[in-house]
Scaffold this motif. Structure first.
Motif, mmCIF file in Angstrom:
data_model
loop_
_atom_site.group_PDB
_atom_site.id
_atom_site.type_symbol
_atom_site.label_atom_id
_atom_site.label_comp_id
_atom_site.label_asym_id
_atom_site.label_seq_id
_atom_site.Cartn_x
_atom_site.Cartn_y
_atom_site.Cartn_z
ATOM 1 N N HIS A 192 0.858 -1.188 0.000
ATOM 2 C CA HIS A 192 0.000 0.000 0.000
ATOM 3 C C HIS A 192 0.891 1.234 0.000
ATOM 4 N N LYS A 248 -8.529 3.606 6.665
ATOM 5 C CA LYS A 248 -8.573 2.225 7.132
ATOM 6 C C LYS A 248 -9.228 1.289 6.120
ATOM 7 N N LEU A 260 -6.860 -0.416 3.670
ATOM 8 C CA LEU A 260 -6.005 -1.383 4.354
ATOM 9 C C LEU A 260 -6.806 -2.616 4.750
ATOM 10 N N ASP A 261 -8.028 -2.402 5.190
ATOM 11 C CA ASP A 261 -8.919 -3.522 5.536
ATOM 12 C C ASP A 261 -9.152 -4.432 4.332
ATOM 13 N N GLY A 292 -6.479 -7.027 3.734
ATOM 14 C CA GLY A 292 -6.465 -8.142 4.679
ATOM 15 C C GLY A 292 -5.096 -8.781 4.802
ATOM 16 N N ALA A 331 -4.543 4.471 10.973
ATOM 17 C CA ALA A 331 -5.224 3.404 10.230
ATOM 18 C C ALA A 331 -4.400 2.124 10.219
ATOM 19 N N LEU A 332 -3.084 2.260 10.053
ATOM 20 C CA LEU A 332 -2.206 1.090 10.087
ATOM 21 C C LEU A 332 -2.282 0.406 11.447
ATOM 22 N N ALA A 386 -4.813 0.497 13.472
ATOM 23 C CA ALA A 386 -6.149 -0.070 13.630
ATOM 24 C C ALA A 386 -6.281 -1.441 12.972
ATOM 25 N N VAL A 387 -5.538 -1.661 11.874
ATOM 26 C CA VAL A 387 -5.621 -2.968 11.201
ATOM 27 C C VAL A 387 -4.535 -3.920 11.681
ATOM 28 N N TYR A 443 -1.168 -3.528 11.498
ATOM 29 C CA TYR A 443 0.058 -3.607 10.701
ATOM 30 C C TYR A 443 1.255 -3.204 11.550
#
Length: 288
Positions: A176, A193, A196-197, A200, A246-247, A249-250, A252
């Motif tokens: 990304h 997010k 990125l979601d 997966g 966002a990273l 939150a997922v 990463y």
């Protein structure tokens, strides 16, 4: 989370100088640019870049890459050869070097849209090429990475996920890129997010640079024309701090590689400032 520098960002430095400066500034790794580039009397990002290893005969530089990494204490976060997915011979060459040197990850280029070839045909061929590269990379222990990139057939996370779906994410994955999706293809108006979601388990690497859209004049009908340009991390339209949130939150926690194509500050100063901003943004998002 670890931070690396894409060496295309520092065309004035040799690979050894890149390693020395990055180690002194506190980077964790480097991603070397690999290209048979055009000569230029003045070093530039895309021609005459001194921080570039040639693609032809790259295997002869494998030992130098390893030695440079060991002496500087910098990991190799990947290799960036600009090799198209369809170039299986050069793909195998770089994947072998990535495996030998511990760089592991190689990013490849997806096709661009063409007037004479439909999207479905380009997409189907790219998928077939990825399946070939997966079988080359698997026994080597290397990873094939496609980069979400403006101007090609994989400019969104959704399209990238569709292209790699069903392949082994340990062998074929996606990079990304905040700057690229700022130009074209961002998913999520209020949050980064979503994109990125969508990726997966295929999210394997992250690039950060920034860009801005600018008015480029007005035509005879009064219609404003627009163009994009690279911008510094602090001044671009991509929200770097929100990106780290966002990273986080997922979940990463892998490599974040800087690509820097602006020249407002002297090279050493701008890279040091970029690293400080990346680290502070990550810390604000909750990364240790």
């Amino acid at each position: 989370m670890r931070f690396s520098l894409f060496t295309g960002s520092c065309p004035e430095w040799t690979p050894d100088e890149v390693a020395q400066h990055c180690a002194a500034q506190g980077w964790d790794g480097v991603e070397f640019r690999i290209a048979d580039q055009a000569p230029s009397a003045t070093p530039g990002f895309w021609a005459g870049n001194r921080a570039t290893f040639p693609l032809t005969g790259l295997e002869n530089d494998a030992a130098r890459l390893v030695d440079m990494s060991r002496r500087s204490g910098l990991a190799l976060s990947g290799l960036a050869p600009y090799v198209p997915l369809a170039d299986h011979a050069n793909a195998e060459r770089v994947l072998r070097v990535a495996a030998q040197t511990g760089a592991h990850r190689v990013r490849f280029t997806s096709p661009k849209p063409a007037d004479d070839i439909g999207f479905d045909a380009l997409f189907t061929k790219a998928r077939a090429d990825l399946e070939v590269l997966q079988e080359i990379a698997r026994p080597l222990g290397a990873q094939v990475v496609i980069q979400i990139h403006h101007g090609n057939i994989v400019s969104t996370a959704s399209c990238a996920r569709r292209l790699v779906e069903g392949l082994d994410p340990q062998v074929v994955a996606v990079m990304h890129d905040l700057g690229n999706t700022t130009i074209e293809g961002r998913e999520g108006l209020l949050s980064l997010k979503m994109g990125l979601d969508i990726l997966g388990p295929y999210l394997a690497h992250v690039h950060i640079k920034n860009a801005v859209w600018q008015a480029a004049g007005t035509d005879e009908d009064g219609v404003v024309q627009w163009k994009w340009a690279w911008a510094t991390l602090r001044k671009g339209m991509g929200d770097v701090k929100a990106y780290f949130r966002a990273l986080k939150a997922v979940g990463y926690d892998g490599w974040v590689t800087l690509e820097e194509f602006t020249t407002e500050l002297p090279l050493e100063e701008r890279l040091a400032d970029d690293l400080a901003f990346l680290k502070s943004s990550a810390a604000a998002a909750g990364y240790p």
